[in-house]
Design an enzyme around this catalytic site. Structure first.
Site, mmCIF file in Angstrom:
data_model
loop_
_atom_site.group_PDB
_atom_site.id
_atom_site.type_symbol
_atom_site.label_atom_id
_atom_site.label_comp_id
_atom_site.label_asym_id
_atom_site.label_seq_id
_atom_site.Cartn_x
_atom_site.Cartn_y
_atom_site.Cartn_z
ATOM 1 C CE1 TYR A 230 -15.751 -11.530 37.972
ATOM 2 C CE2 TYR A 230 -15.521 -13.177 39.702
ATOM 3 C CZ TYR A 230 -15.258 -12.736 38.416
ATOM 4 O OH TYR A 230 -14.489 -13.516 37.583
ATOM 5 C CE LYS B 189 -17.654 -14.271 36.048
ATOM 6 N NZ LYS B 189 -17.603 -14.294 34.568
#
Length: 253
Positions: free
Chosen positions: A147, A151
């Site tokens: 994750y 990002k």
């Protein structure tokens, strides 16, 4: 007023971006994979604000669906002025224990789909002008499984693109909220109040959206809503990854 295309628009920050832009009388193209929820949001916005709302049902982990959205972005007869890449979902932080097909789908939605849609939007916006907002996260500044990696890619690419296409009158902004009150955690199976996050760290979705839109209008490459998260990001840059990754195991941004 501009026309905005928003992915992941059936809930969470995507729906909040849609409400705020409709409040400002922008016409909307809403993209999500759940038709019923998407139609509900569209009906609400048409009724309350009197704006035109187009619905595009698409699963951004599926190549053909991404291509349909890209084609809409490239439609010169009805151009899009603002692209908001918001679609995304979370996975447990233990990469080695996750199903690899889920991880690949995660990568496709967060990175590949965003890149393809940016490419399509730039083809239409260059010279004419426009804005692109990539919804990233403060997790992109710390070590936190895939994750965080996804990002971080969005932040880095947005920074580069914002400089590269400024002469074409296109701005690209990575909006990087912290923990925000949406349905994101509930979809991961974490009931409200059971996310393991102190109340001080939670942000209001409307505040995040307004800050992101304001920073995008000012041409900023990175938007970090709230002073507390600006301070956290600054502190994280000074600490070793062994420390930040340990802290980051709590909850999910």
């Amino acid at each position: 007023m501009p026309t905005a295309l928003i992915t992941g628009a059936s809930a969470g920050l995507g729906a909040e971006f849609a409400r705020e832009l409709a409040r400002r009388q922008a016409d909307l193209i809403l993209v999500a994979r759940t038709a019923g929820a998407l139609e509900d949001v569209a009906a609400e916005l048409r009724s309350e604000f009197g704006v035109a709302v187009e619905v595009l049902v698409a699963d951004l982990s599926v190549t053909d669906d991404v291509q349909r959205v890209a084609e809409r972005l490239g439609d010169a007869s009805d151009p899009v002025d603002l692209l908001i890449n918001n679609a995304g979902f979370g996975l447990p932080l233990q990469f080695a224990d996750n199903d690899i097909d889920d991880e690949v789908r995660h990568l496709r939605v967060h990175v590949e789909a965003s890149m393809r849609l940016m490419h399509a939007a730039l083809g239409s916006m260059r010279g004419r002008g426009g804005r692109i907002i990539n919804v990233a996260s403060v997790a992109g500044f710390i070590s936190r499984s895939t994750y965080s990696a996804c990002k971080s890619w969005l932040i880095g690419f947005s920074r580069w693109a914002n400089v590269e296409y400024a002469s074409d009158r296109v701005s690209v902004t990575a909006v990087c909220p912290g923990f925000t009150h949406t349905t994101f955690h509930e979809r991961m199976g974490l009931a409200p109040g059971h996310e393991g996050i102190p109340g001080l760290l939670w942000l209001d979705a409307r505040d995040v959206v307004r800050a992101g839109l304001r920073d995008a209008a000012q041409g900023k490459a990175v938007s970090i809503p709230s002073l507390r998260y600006k301070a956290i990001v600054a502190l994280a840059s000074l600490l070793p990854s062994s420390v930040t990754s340990g802290v980051a195991r709590r909850g999910r941004v």
